[in-house]
Design a protein around this motif. Structure first.
Motif, PDB file in Angstrom:
ATOM      1  N   LYS A 155       0.847  -1.201   0.000  1.00 52.38           N
ATOM      2  CA  LYS A 155       0.000   0.000   0.000  1.00 52.38           C
ATOM      3  C   LYS A 155       0.881   1.248   0.000  1.00 52.38           C
TER       4      LYS A 155
ATOM      5  N   TYR B  45      -0.167  -3.367  -8.488  1.00 51.96           N
ATOM      6  CA  TYR B  45      -1.039  -3.229  -7.324  1.00 51.96           C
ATOM      7  C   TYR B  45      -2.094  -2.168  -7.636  1.00 51.96           C
TER       8      TYR B  45
ATOM      9  N   LYS C 101      -4.789  -0.014  -5.408  1.00 54.17           N
ATOM     10  CA  LYS C 101      -5.330   0.301  -4.084  1.00 54.17           C
ATOM     11  C   LYS C 101      -6.790   0.715  -4.234  1.00 54.17           C
TER      12      LYS C 101
ATOM     13  N   GLU D   1      -8.598   3.258   1.397  1.00 54.15           N
ATOM     14  CA  GLU D   1      -7.594   3.759   2.330  1.00 54.15           C
ATOM     15  C   GLU D   1      -8.170   3.712   3.735  1.00 54.15           C
TER      16      GLU D   1
ATOM     17  N   ILE E 253      -5.507  -4.185  -3.271  1.00 50.03           N
ATOM     18  CA  ILE E 253      -4.988  -3.986  -1.925  1.00 50.03           C
ATOM     19  C   ILE E 253      -5.743  -2.866  -1.221  1.00 50.03           C
ATOM     20  N   ALA E 254      -5.737  -2.927   0.100  1.00 48.08           N
ATOM     21  CA  ALA E 254      -6.290  -1.916   0.997  1.00 48.08           C
ATOM     22  C   ALA E 254      -5.900  -2.364   2.393  1.00 48.08           C
TER      23      ALA E 254
ATOM     24  N   THR F  18      -9.460  -5.183   2.242  1.00 45.27           N
ATOM     25  CA  THR F  18     -10.157  -5.159   0.956  1.00 45.27           C
ATOM     26  C   THR F  18     -11.621  -5.574   1.089  1.00 45.27           C
TER      27      THR F  18
END
Length: 471
Positions: free
Chosen positions: A18, A154, A156, A159, A203-204, A207
């Motif tokens: 991330k 990746y 994202k 957040e 990604i997170a 997720t």
């Protein structure tokens, strides 16, 4: 302050994937200032270090990197050294006096504003630090310069974090959960696929929380379904999934997909209800064994990655032995183990009955040794099987070997496949025969595609991927 392209800038990225996306945003920002982005910090007039602040060990690593980069101000071409990210958000203004070698500090809300803030600092000489409550999140309208290979990326999708685990500072450093829209993510992935990306890793911080902050609990499933229609995209992987968010609907969506690989990354942290409750991980409601049974009912050949924590305050020898039995029975494909760290500002740091440091480290080593044996046994089942491999390119240490990954191996964190025979181009998905296995890696030879044959998919080779143990 437009710089000629002969001046260079380096962006050093520390921590997780991330953070890497944020570093790619920073790279685009320094390029906007007129610098040429370089991987060689020794040649850079501007060095930006994107820090991690999750653990004290990560903070120390960040400090060490900053001090190392500061040498280039004395011995090299560096004129400005900047620290950005989680460590700055965690320690704030204290850093200005503690690290006088650093010219400018920015917290976690300023990645996309770096160019403007750096110019302001150069013009005025102040302030030396920009901090505010976390509110930034990456979206498709923000430019980034990819640092990963051209064939995978990746993405994202959110957040921040909605959870309040007692050992974790992420909500304080990154703020509450904030999701992109499905449409925004799909647009970005489509552009990536048009540029040659065949694998995206979503990604997170969590997720499975995607969309919940927007009142859209089905958003992740809708996103996965929408990605099915993107031409040129072949593999979609879910990383950082919370055990609390793995629903039957999500599992059915994964099972029906032709692109979502049979892989789930679920940080269980522990299996003992009392410990999970002290971690504020819904210990009374979370039953890891039951969840894994449910996952494998929907995805019989799924590869599971997890992270576990040993030495949490109050963990007894009996608790640790139960954790070992859990790992033995589940037989995870991939696993990371961390010793508890009492981070200032976390509730767990104030808990009684701490575990001695030497015991924590011994438990970590024992659990990793156990996982090493499990991984070796799991991989042996693949010998002789034909499987799809995403070719990564030449081995970093020798030009006589190429490397690739199975659908069940995430980039950078899992093992790889050493390609000992055959020819392919990086980014190709090829059929391969597994010849030999090691503790975490495999050896294979590539098989030529028959004339008119389509690219292999993981559907053709799901059976060997299991590594499934008894529950």
């Amino acid at each position: 302050m437009e710089k000629g392209m002969h001046e260079k800038a380096a962006v050093v990225s520390l921590g997780c994937a991330k953070n890497l996306v944020d570093s790619e945003v920073l790279a685009a920002q320094v390029q906007r200032l007129g610098y040429e982005v370089t991987a060689e910090a020794s040649q850079a007039a501007l060095i930006v270090v994107n820090t991690c602040g999750f653990l004290e060990s990560a903070v120390q690593e960040a400090v060490d990197h900053l001090l190392e980069m500061a040498r280039y101000k004395e011995e090299g071409s560096c004129r400005h050294l900047v620290a950005v990210g989680c460590m700055v958000q965690r320690y704030g203004r204290k850093l200005v006096s503690l690290l006088p070698e650093v010219d400018l500090f920015l917290g976690t809300s300023h990645y996309h504003r770096f160019a403007d803030l750096f110019q302001k600092f150069i013009q005025l000489g102040t302030p030396k630090i920009f901090l505010q409550r976390p509110g930034y999140f990456y979206h498709g309208g923000i430019t980034r310069i990819p640092s990963t290979p051209a064939h995978w990326a990746y993405v994202k999708i959110a957040e921040g974090c909605r959870h309040r685990c007692s050992f974790c500072l992420i909500p304080a450093l990154r703020g509450p959960s904030r999701s992109r829209t499905v449409e925004d993510v799909v647009t970005e992935v489509r552009h990536l696929a048009e540029a040659g990306v065949v694998e995206v890793n979503l990604i997170a911080q969590d997720t499975t929380a995607f969309g919940t902050d927007r009142g859209e609990p089905d958003a992740l499933c809708r996103l996965l379904e929408a990605l099915e229609d993107i031409s040129g995209l072949h593999w979609v992987r879910l990383l950082y999934t919370s055990p609390f968010g793995v629903s039957d609907e999500l599992l059915r969506t994964m099972a029906a997909s032709s692109k979502v690989v049979p892989y789930l990354d679920i940080p269980f942290q522990h299996c003992v209800p009392r410990i999970l409750e002290a971690m504020h991980r819904r210990g009374k409601s979370l039953r890891p064994v039951e969840l894994i049974e449910r996952i494998r009912n929907h995805l019989p050949d799924v590869a599971l990655r997890t992270s576990l924590m040993v030495g949490f305050p109050g963990e007894t020898e009996a608790d640790f032995q139960e954790l070992c039995r859990f790992v033995t029975d589940v037989r995870f494909n991939h696993m990371g183990v961390f010793a508890f760290s009492a981070e200032k500002g976390c509730r767990a740091a104030r808990l009684a009955d701490p575990v001695a440091e030497e015991i924590k480290q011994a438990r970590r080593d024992m659990l990793m040794a156990l996982q090493q044996r499990i991984s070796r046994d799991n991989l042996r089942r693949l010998i002789g099987h034909r499987v799809p491999i995403l070719v990564e390119g030449l081995h970093s240490e020798t030009e006589f070997l190429a490397v690739g990954r199975l659908p069940t191996q995430a980039p950078e964190v899992d093992g790889c496949v050493l390609i000992v025979e055959g020819e392919a181009v990086a980014g190709d998905i090829m059929q391969a025969e597994i010849l030999k296995t090691h503790d975490y890696d495999l050896e294979a030879r590539l098989l030529p595609l028959r004339p008119g044959a389509s690219e292999p998919s993981f559907e053709n080779a799901r059976a060997p991927f299991g590594g499934r143990g008894k529950i």
